[in-house]
Design an enzyme around this catalytic site. Sequence first.
Site, PDB file in Angstrom:
ATOM      1  N   GLU A 265       0.858  -1.183   0.000  1.00 24.34           N
ATOM      2  CA  GLU A 265       0.000   0.000   0.000  1.00 24.34           C
ATOM      3  C   GLU A 265       0.897   1.237   0.000  1.00 24.34           C
ATOM      4  O   GLU A 265       1.860   1.312   0.753  1.00 24.34           O
ATOM      5  CB  GLU A 265      -0.893   0.080   1.244  1.00 24.34           C
ATOM      6  CG  GLU A 265      -1.987  -0.958   1.347  1.00 24.34           C
ATOM      7  CD  GLU A 265      -2.829  -0.759   2.605  1.00 24.34           C
ATOM      8  OE1 GLU A 265      -2.712   0.309   3.248  1.00 24.34           O
ATOM      9  OE2 GLU A 265      -3.601  -1.671   2.961  1.00 24.34           O
ATOM     10  N   GLU A 321     -13.602   5.356   0.080  1.00 24.96           N
ATOM     11  CA  GLU A 321     -14.498   4.394   0.750  1.00 24.96           C
ATOM     12  C   GLU A 321     -15.158   5.063   1.955  1.00 24.96           C
ATOM     13  O   GLU A 321     -14.518   5.321   2.963  1.00 24.96           O
ATOM     14  CB  GLU A 321     -13.707   3.158   1.168  1.00 24.96           C
ATOM     15  CG  GLU A 321     -13.097   2.415  -0.010  1.00 24.96           C
ATOM     16  CD  GLU A 321     -12.135   1.316   0.412  1.00 24.96           C
ATOM     17  OE1 GLU A 321     -12.594   0.350   1.062  1.00 24.96           O
ATOM     18  OE2 GLU A 321     -10.930   1.440   0.123  1.00 24.96           O
ATOM     19  N   LYS A 324     -15.163   3.680   5.908  1.00 22.01           N
ATOM     20  CA  LYS A 324     -13.967   3.518   6.733  1.00 22.01           C
ATOM     21  C   LYS A 324     -14.061   4.489   7.902  1.00 22.01           C
ATOM     22  O   LYS A 324     -14.482   5.634   7.755  1.00 22.01           O
ATOM     23  CB  LYS A 324     -12.708   3.800   5.914  1.00 22.01           C
ATOM     24  CG  LYS A 324     -12.475   2.791   4.787  1.00 22.01           C
ATOM     25  CD  LYS A 324     -11.062   2.852   4.274  1.00 22.01           C
ATOM     26  CE  LYS A 324     -10.106   2.226   5.261  1.00 22.01           C
ATOM     27  NZ  LYS A 324      -8.716   2.187   4.770  1.00 22.01           N
ATOM     28  N   GLU A 330      -8.962   8.831   6.066  1.00 24.89           N
ATOM     29  CA  GLU A 330      -9.207   7.395   5.891  1.00 24.89           C
ATOM     30  C   GLU A 330     -10.183   7.114   4.754  1.00 24.89           C
ATOM     31  O   GLU A 330     -10.134   6.059   4.129  1.00 24.89           O
ATOM     32  CB  GLU A 330      -9.736   6.785   7.192  1.00 24.89           C
ATOM     33  CG  GLU A 330      -8.691   6.607   8.266  1.00 24.89           C
ATOM     34  CD  GLU A 330      -7.594   5.643   7.852  1.00 24.89           C
ATOM     35  OE1 GLU A 330      -7.907   4.527   7.407  1.00 24.89           O
ATOM     36  OE2 GLU A 330      -6.411   6.010   7.956  1.00 24.89           O
TER      37      GLU A 330
END
Length: 463
Positions: A265, A321, A324, A330
Amino acid sequence: MGLLLLITLLSILSFASAEISDKIGINYGQLGNNLPSAYQSIELLQSMQAGRVKLYDANPEILKLLADTKLRVSIMIPNHEISNIALNQTAADEWVRNNVLPYFPSTAIRFLLVGNEVLSSQSDQDIVMWHDLVPAMRNVRKSLKDKNITDIKVSTALAMDVLQSTFPPSTGEFRSDIRDTVIQPMLRFLDRTKSFLFIDVYPYFPWSSNPSNISLDFALFKSNSSIIDHGNGLNYTNLLDQMLDSLIFAMGKLGYPDIRLVISETGWPNSGDIEEPGANILNAATYNRNLIQKMTTKPAIGTPARPGVVIPTFIFSLYNENQKTGQGTERHWGLLNENGTGIYEIDLTGKRSASEYAPLPAAQNNVPYKGEVWCVAARGADLQELSAALTSACNEGNGTCDALAPGNECYLPVSVTWHASYAFSSYWANYRTQGATCYFNGLAEETTRNPSKGACNFPSVRF
């Protein structure tokens, strides 16, 4: 016989080349309630010319859709299944039977990761899991080997917090609580099986926590100067290389200097909360475009400690997203919006020069915010959900909602939105030091405008 040997050697070399391909990968997370379908997502990955995709599970629908595509796939065993697999070879066999055999080799599974950032959590239960990690990796590999599957490498994804020292890179060293008991046997396993160490590397975090001492250009691959590590004499022009080499030197101190790395990542947030500096579209696009240029350049650039070595890289992530938890960043690492459109232009092949991109919006938050921030009900939030969140916040006690009692200073006006806004601000102010955020399942947002009225003073958080 000679021809057969040549074909076999060519096959092995072809697989090895695929293993260390410089094609950029994408992390496909699914923690959103508004994301495109799996079918649309695979179509998007292909249209973006991604070379790899990493999943956080072994989703059967996605694995079926990935069959006969050119995408190289990494799948993951969820953390909560690790201990059972470590203690029970039958459980490992069953996991492989249910999550690998139905799809492989039509779906080009290349890596099976046992857990995600397992060594980052410090709870008593998770510490037990630390010691189950390598046994689980061994059992999974045995399951694959028993099925004559040799094309899938077994590893795990770690975060940079496995290191207790990272700067300068020559001082890189693993944490003492995991070095001998977990890391040493893990590196032995990876070395023996010729696998890779997967590492989540985010220059954003060290920069954003110390922006006065770390240059933003250094974090974004834009620095025109270098920093010398006097412990080894190597020159560093960017923060990512420093972080990777600190891991390489840490492995070398345990006797494993040559284990290959995969960046499982990396990326940069395109937005975030008010107090999160540098989280914007300009920086996200700059980081990821420069990262791609670095990782796809031929011949490979590598790092100062390993020049010329290809580092397979997965960008985090495919989408923003919205489910999250945690701070605003985040939910804002995506290359794509929730509807599948691009947040900014990106060329995963690395062939597009910086001058060929359209201008980006100017960055407004590259310095840390200083001042007061309040947490209020988000615009358009569902009133029924707000009411439930209001009740939950007030039930925490600690005087969070005393001012909302009938006759008290914040009782009026009597509305769910008003009461929820006060409760959110009060709760955040009371519990921020214990990890509370201004999120409330997407029902809250931060503001620098003081919502207080009359005698009602909303608690705030000061940065």
